[in-house]
Design a protein around this motif. Structure first.
Motif, mmCIF file in Angstrom:
data_model
loop_
_atom_site.group_PDB
_atom_site.id
_atom_site.type_symbol
_atom_site.label_atom_id
_atom_site.label_comp_id
_atom_site.label_asym_id
_atom_site.label_seq_id
_atom_site.Cartn_x
_atom_site.Cartn_y
_atom_site.Cartn_z
ATOM 1 N N ILE A 182 0.869 -1.180 0.000
ATOM 2 C CA ILE A 182 0.000 0.000 0.000
ATOM 3 C C ILE A 182 0.900 1.223 0.000
ATOM 4 C CG2 ILE A 182 -1.856 1.245 1.156
ATOM 5 C CD1 ILE A 182 -2.656 -1.320 2.535
ATOM 6 N N GLY A 183 0.805 2.046 -1.013
ATOM 7 C CA GLY A 183 1.704 3.179 -1.126
ATOM 8 C C GLY A 183 3.123 2.667 -1.277
ATOM 9 N N ARG A 184 4.024 3.154 -0.443
ATOM 10 C CA ARG A 184 5.422 2.731 -0.507
ATOM 11 C C ARG A 184 5.789 1.751 0.601
ATOM 12 N NH1 ARG A 184 9.888 6.326 -3.075
ATOM 13 N NH2 ARG A 184 10.387 4.150 -3.572
ATOM 14 N N HIS A 185 4.788 1.213 1.276
ATOM 15 C CA HIS A 185 5.031 0.245 2.332
ATOM 16 C C HIS A 185 4.545 -1.143 1.936
ATOM 17 C CE1 HIS A 185 5.186 3.643 5.553
ATOM 18 N NE2 HIS A 185 6.396 3.289 5.189
ATOM 19 N N ILE A 186 5.349 -2.151 2.296
ATOM 20 C CA ILE A 186 5.003 -3.549 2.043
ATOM 21 C C ILE A 186 4.752 -4.205 3.389
ATOM 22 C CG2 ILE A 186 5.739 -5.701 0.948
ATOM 23 C CD1 ILE A 186 7.747 -4.033 -0.674
ATOM 24 N N PHE A 187 3.643 -4.923 3.512
ATOM 25 C CA PHE A 187 3.200 -5.467 4.793
ATOM 26 C C PHE A 187 3.367 -6.987 4.846
ATOM 27 C CE2 PHE A 187 1.286 -1.393 4.247
ATOM 28 C CZ PHE A 187 1.255 -0.839 5.516
ATOM 29 N N TYR A 188 3.769 -7.474 6.029
ATOM 30 C CA TYR A 188 4.074 -8.891 6.218
ATOM 31 C C TYR A 188 3.459 -9.426 7.509
ATOM 32 C CZ TYR A 188 7.906 -7.846 2.919
ATOM 33 O OH TYR A 188 8.644 -7.429 1.836
ATOM 34 N N ARG A 189 3.208 -10.732 7.528
ATOM 35 C CA ARG A 189 2.776 -11.437 8.731
ATOM 36 C C ARG A 189 3.825 -12.488 9.086
ATOM 37 N NH1 ARG A 189 -1.025 -16.569 7.666
ATOM 38 N NH2 ARG A 189 0.730 -17.458 8.806
ATOM 39 N N PHE A 190 3.764 -12.958 10.343
ATOM 40 C CA PHE A 190 4.627 -14.059 10.746
ATOM 41 C C PHE A 190 4.278 -15.302 9.932
ATOM 42 C CE2 PHE A 190 5.019 -11.909 15.036
ATOM 43 C CZ PHE A 190 6.386 -11.692 14.949
ATOM 44 N N PRO A 191 5.262 -16.135 9.608
ATOM 45 C CA PRO A 191 4.952 -17.381 8.904
ATOM 46 C C PRO A 191 4.329 -18.401 9.854
ATOM 47 C CG PRO A 191 7.288 -17.297 9.427
ATOM 48 C CD PRO A 191 6.706 -15.955 9.826
ATOM 49 N N GLY A 192 3.532 -19.301 9.309
ATOM 50 C CA GLY A 192 2.961 -20.377 10.106
ATOM 51 C C GLY A 192 1.926 -19.920 11.115
ATOM 52 N N SER A 193 1.765 -20.711 12.158
ATOM 53 C CA SER A 193 0.733 -20.447 13.164
ATOM 54 C C SER A 193 0.862 -19.106 13.870
ATOM 55 C CB SER A 193 0.732 -21.579 14.205
ATOM 56 O OG SER A 193 0.382 -22.802 13.608
ATOM 57 N N PRO A 194 2.080 -18.605 14.172
ATOM 58 C CA PRO A 194 2.171 -17.299 14.835
ATOM 59 C C PRO A 194 1.557 -16.152 14.038
ATOM 60 C CG PRO A 194 4.234 -18.483 15.072
ATOM 61 C CD PRO A 194 3.397 -19.256 14.089
ATOM 62 N N GLY A 195 1.393 -16.343 12.730
ATOM 63 C CA GLY A 195 0.788 -15.307 11.912
ATOM 64 C C GLY A 195 -0.689 -15.523 11.638
ATOM 65 N N ARG A 196 -1.255 -16.580 12.206
ATOM 66 C CA ARG A 196 -2.683 -16.856 12.036
ATOM 67 C C ARG A 196 -3.496 -16.034 13.032
ATOM 68 N NH1 ARG A 196 -3.680 -21.818 9.549
ATOM 69 N NH2 ARG A 196 -5.834 -21.036 9.445
ATOM 70 N N ALA A 197 -4.738 -15.762 12.677
ATOM 71 C CA ALA A 197 -5.607 -14.916 13.496
ATOM 72 C C ALA A 197 -5.753 -15.448 14.923
ATOM 73 C CB ALA A 197 -6.976 -14.782 12.837
#
Length: 299
Positions: A182-197
């Motif tokens: 979004i714009g000039r920023h790239i967004f990431y989540r943790f891989p695997g279960s730590p990044g799940r809701a």
């Protein structure tokens, strides 16, 4: 929450949102960085959502402090980004509040590492807070923070806990799950279960505090930089030359303090100020006080 991988847990303090240590960046120019970031695949499948944030009631005595900390993150990290990008930054902060890997307060997340060489949000440890916010942009940041605290979400950001500017490539970008740009920023989540809701189950800590920052350390640091700089490199009164250690996207408001300014705050001498004032009155035809023991000549 499933535990983070040992190497990621060990590097968590260095995996900052915008303040990258020199050895954590891939040494390439901006055009190559854009290409490298584009080549990192976006995660496939449905983006999970953490859900509406509603942990801090407006009646709480700490609501104003939380709103201020969140607005600072929006302003100094993304004030000139698209509105959706600003809202995404706010969501990253609140996602961290609810993730066990981070502090459970808004100010705790925003100011994490503020007194360390590398902090999670660079404006808290690089002196950017010494600059007074632009009024109109600050009002917008405050409004966006209020919306986020009231539960407004950015669906495409989902469970993101990290982001970086698109002109750098931090080493951790290859180890995380890329969700959106979004714009000039790239967004990431943790891989695997730590990044799940399901891993975003933390509750708000119940109290908010902003640390007392000693801004003198930034002035001392800047003085050292000026003393070592070559004479031709800086021109008094002009903006500082961009440097690879500037840890903000081009569209961001925050950044290094401009140490090339030559003006200084001075307090006028009361005696000199008084004489100047009398001279001004005389030049405008106004009567000035006569010395003691003298009288005006009769007309």
């Amino acid at each position: 929450m499933a535990k983070l991988a040992p190497e990621m847990q060990a590097d968590l303090a260095e995996m900052t949102t915008s303040a990258e240590a020199m050895d954590s960046l891939v040494e390439i120019d901006e055009s190559d960085a854009l290409a490298r970031n584009e080549a990192i695949p976006t995660m496939e499948g449905r983006i999970e959502r953490v859900g509406r944030f509603s942990g801090i009631p407006m009646s709480s005595s700490y609501y104003g402090t939380a709103n201020d900390c969140l607005a600072q993150a929006v302003y100094y990290e993304a004030a000139l980004e698209p509105e959706q990008g600003q809202r995404a930054v706010a969501q990253v902060v609140l996602n961290r509040v609810r993730h066990p890997a981070y502090p459970n307060t808004v100010c705790g997340v925003v100011y994490q590492g503020w007194n360390q060489p590398v902090c999670q949000f660079s404006f808290t440890c690089d002196g950017a807070l010494m600059r007074k916010p632009q009024a109109d942009l600050w009002r917008k940041s405050k409004a966006i923070a209020r919306d986020a605290l009231a539960g407004r979400e950015v669906a495409e950001v989902g469970t993101s806990t990290h982001y970086h500017a698109d002109y750098v490539v931090p080493y951790w970008a290859f180890r995380m799950g890329k969700l959106a740009t979004i714009g000039r920023h790239i967004f990431y989540r943790f891989p695997g279960s730590p990044g799940r809701a399901a891993s975003f189950y933390g509750n708000w800590g119940g109290r908010e505090f902003k640390p007392q920052i000693d801004f003198a350390r930034f002035l001392a640091k800047d003085d050292g930089v000026v003393a070592m700089a070559a004479e031709p490199e800086y021109t008094p009164g002009l903006t500082v030359t961009p440097d690879v250690t500037d840890r903000h996207a081009k569209a961001d408001v925050g950044g290094r303090i401009d140490t090339t300014k030559t003006w200084r705050l001075t307090i006028p001498d009361p005696v000199a100020a008084s004489a100047s004032y009398r001279d001004t009155l005389s030049s405008q035809g106004a009567a000035t006080a006569q010395p003691t023991g003298t009288s005006e000549q009769e007309q």
